[in-house]
Enzyme design. Sequence first.
Site: not given
Length: 706
Positions: A118, A120, A122, A251, A342, A436, A439, A454, A459
């Site tokens: 069924e 559900k 809300d 229900y 759910k 960094c 590096c 950096c 790097c």
Amino acid sequence: MDIKEARMRLEKLKKEIGFHRHQYHVFDRETISPAALDSLKNELFKLENEFPELITADSPTQRIGGEALAKFKKAPHAHPMISLYDAFSEDDMREWEKRNLNYLSGFPAGYNPGYYCELKLDGLAGSLVYESGQLVRGVTRGDGRVGEDITLNLRTIESIPLSLRRPEKEELKSIGIVGQDVNAFYRLLDDGLIEVRGESIMSKQVFAELNRKYEKEGRQLLANTRNGAAGSLRQLDPKIAAERKLDFYAYDLILGDYERGEIVHSREAADKLVEFLGFRRVKDNRRAASLKEVFAFQKKWEGKKGTLPFFIDGVVVKYNDMRMWPLLGIVGKAPRYMMAYKFSAEQATTKLLEVIWQVGRTGALTPAAILEPVKVGGVTVGRSTLHNLDEIRRLGLMLSDTIIIERAGDVIPKVISVLSNLRTGEEQPIVVPKHCPRCGGDVRREGDDVILRCTNKNCYAVALRRLIHFASRGAADIEGLGERIVEQLVTENLMEDAGDIFGLRKEDLLGLERFAEKKAEKLVEAIAAKKVMPLSRFIYALGISHIGEESANTVAEEISRRLSSKEILPLELYRKAASLGIEDWASLGDVGPVVAESLHTFWNDEDTETLMSKFERHGVILTAVQAASGHLEGKSFVLTGSLSGLTRGEAKDKIKARGGKTKESVSRTLDYLVVGEEPGSKLEEAKKFGVKVIDEQEFIKLLEGK
Ligand SMILES: [Zn+2]
């Protein structure tokens, strides 16, 4: 987790859940999303399973939400109005089925009862009691034993029959009610009690209409359809309830003192019987022969829920053969014979384990959250973005915090909020790196900018990101030079910067892993094809900080205008760009001070000259932006004050359409300052620089070419 930690966590969870439930059930106030609350309850449930000795009677897992509001008369339920257990995955459902086998010894082995699925809804659950077929009482669920008597309000719902319809014998026969059961049923209808349970809901359409109306009247808007329904029914004035146009979907059906399964044997039959009695039911409910079919039903409606006139948040799965129900019975707060399966929630709670810093193509350090893996939006997530330092501060995030994360659709998961009540005191602040992570170079904070960068130009990460960006689709768009290949070529020392790309030879590539002759040839060809490249793409591809596609375009237009040749060599570009000051950059349309500074820094860097000469040596040629044609070609405008005849945006478009340019700030090189009503300080500046000042009328004439 040891028992001491578990106890502490349990207590905090119970308190937190209790707070939100109270707000929701008693005041109809939503202080946390139902999905996040479910997630907390699920954690509690699992902890209690692990440490059953810690279960207390006041645990939210042991009771049903809601207390009767004092303002309504309390009404006890003749049969407890129990709650439902939630399942969040197919595994949860399989476990449920397996557990139940222990209780079904009365049924022959291998007997497959099938399920009834069924939708559900809300809304607000309620029970309607009919005496001799007449509605005598309507009650909310309350705490499951005692609810609120809201009969007057429920009577305003048109889809609730005030007296039950009398089904035909043929109708009863069609759902398997025959023989003595027929008489028993009619006796209840004529001279007994029949209870119908269901959900009062507000349709999406009514919700939208009411909120439009409330907005016009300046009244408070309804938060969602569920609150719309619950709030309406808990009004003391039934007239207000009536105005809300609620629906009721049945229900469940209880026939006097008969057990479920007596008189009506299957849930499917009971669902049809309520319709014969004059109720609305959800026509999409279906029988399922196996869990496999249940899963298919759930998936189908998860995808199609948007097409329904009301909101649903999952599927309720019940044993279709109701004679099994008394055998399975009730455990804790809910029955074993049904389960709420759910839909995958878009929010969940989890723990922040660590924050890592990724180095991007501009050298910027971006924080990412490493999470305790959690299922959200249908997938298991172990990482989420944190955007920047500001975001971490805004959230007040600390390591080991319990957080709510959200993943809607295919969007990258993000942290929504911190549940600071769940802290233990052991949480640690998030440390901003000074070096960094790639590096080890120094990290600089930019202005009051929240960006970390950096400072080491060599790097590896920076170089790599730059190269990947340069070759990417939006930039130089070099076919076959994707991330993996770039990384490989950097590792093999074949490339250090984007200039090296154009120096690659086939023989350099041959012999490398994954490079056969054909592939090497194709890549070199693809690179050669981009040796002539539009200037705007090239500038964007360079990956200058803060320069996106649009500002790259603006820069390209400006350089093209200043060099006035169709083809530009990289060193020509470099010399022209390096000759411009910050104010020159800042005077371009849409270039703010941060971008101007970034451009200035880039073009005045020695490394940039080296890079440009490398491009030039390898034969890269840039094509200039074709100047827009029109009688305002080459003229620049700044607008100040408001114009009466047209908006600022319209004015800018008209200038551009005639080949002119618009700028944000006044400089010596500006051609016109257009002055509207209440001009700002720009007028003074223009006078200082000797720029020509025109009013709106003159401006219009200029546009018209007069
Ligand atoms: Zn670095």
